[in-house]
Design a protein around this motif. Structure first.
Motif, mmCIF file in Angstrom:
data_model
loop_
_atom_site.group_PDB
_atom_site.id
_atom_site.type_symbol
_atom_site.label_atom_id
_atom_site.label_comp_id
_atom_site.label_asym_id
_atom_site.label_seq_id
_atom_site.Cartn_x
_atom_site.Cartn_y
_atom_site.Cartn_z
ATOM 1 N N ARG A 157 0.821 -1.274 0.049
ATOM 2 C CA ARG A 157 -0.083 0.084 -0.028
ATOM 3 C C ARG A 157 0.863 1.251 -0.083
ATOM 4 N NH1 ARG A 157 -3.578 -2.862 4.170
ATOM 5 N NH2 ARG A 157 -5.573 -3.403 2.729
ATOM 6 N N THR A 195 -5.099 4.526 1.774
ATOM 7 C CA THR A 195 -5.640 3.827 0.558
ATOM 8 C C THR A 195 -5.528 2.407 0.732
ATOM 9 O OG1 THR A 195 -5.158 3.589 -1.725
ATOM 10 C CG2 THR A 195 -3.086 3.523 -0.134
ATOM 11 N N PRO A 248 -8.265 6.106 -9.730
ATOM 12 C CA PRO A 248 -8.581 6.846 -8.314
ATOM 13 C C PRO A 248 -9.013 8.305 -8.441
ATOM 14 C CG PRO A 248 -6.229 6.535 -8.571
ATOM 15 C CD PRO A 248 -6.745 6.004 -9.830
ATOM 16 N N ASN A 275 -5.533 10.853 -5.307
ATOM 17 C CA ASN A 275 -4.168 9.997 -5.144
ATOM 18 C C ASN A 275 -3.067 10.643 -4.208
ATOM 19 O OD1 ASN A 275 -3.004 11.825 -7.029
ATOM 20 N ND2 ASN A 275 -2.734 10.501 -8.511
#
Length: 131
Positions: free
Chosen positions: A53, A58, A90, A93
């Protein structure tokens, strides 16, 4: 921050038991296109983190991640991610540059693009230097 729960009631049902089993067996990481890219980057001396990750906020896990450079790479399967127009991008970000590649793309070209994003001006492929 906990990931949002998946609403299984809204997910479409599998068309058969065989399809359901195939989806359950599908690997999340170490796919053939991902391994091909990792081998090429490693051969060029590029080191990276795998299946990480990029940040605590996120749910997404990058296939290749450079936290210090704030760069994340996803190598998506064409079937699974709806190449090229149906993929999910997304909405936020948090300053990360996102590179997204497809399984049908040439791994050498993908490795070149990653090296350029990392600021490596000279890329070598075999005996040949490519600017």
């Amino acid at each position: 921050m906990e990931p949002a729960p998946v609403d299984l009631a809204r997910a479409p049902a599998a068309s058969s038991a065989a399809v359901r089993d195939r989806f359950r067996r599908q690997g999340r990481r170490d796919t053939a296109p991902e391994l091909a890219l990792r081998r090429r980057l490693h051969a060029r001396g590029v080191r990276f983190r795998v299946d990480v990750r990029p940040g605590r906020g996120t749910r997404a896990r990058g296939d290749l991640v450079w936290k210090g450079r704030r760069l994340v790479v996803f190598v998506d399967g064409c079937f699974w991610h709806g190449c090229p127009t149906c993929g999910h991008l997304p909405k936020q970000n948090a300053g990360w540059r996102v590179l997204r590649f497809w399984e049908h793309q040439d791994p050498d070209e993908v490795a070149d693009a990653v090296c350029r994003a990392l600021g490596r001006g000279l890329v070598t492929r075999g005996d040949q230097a490519i600017p």
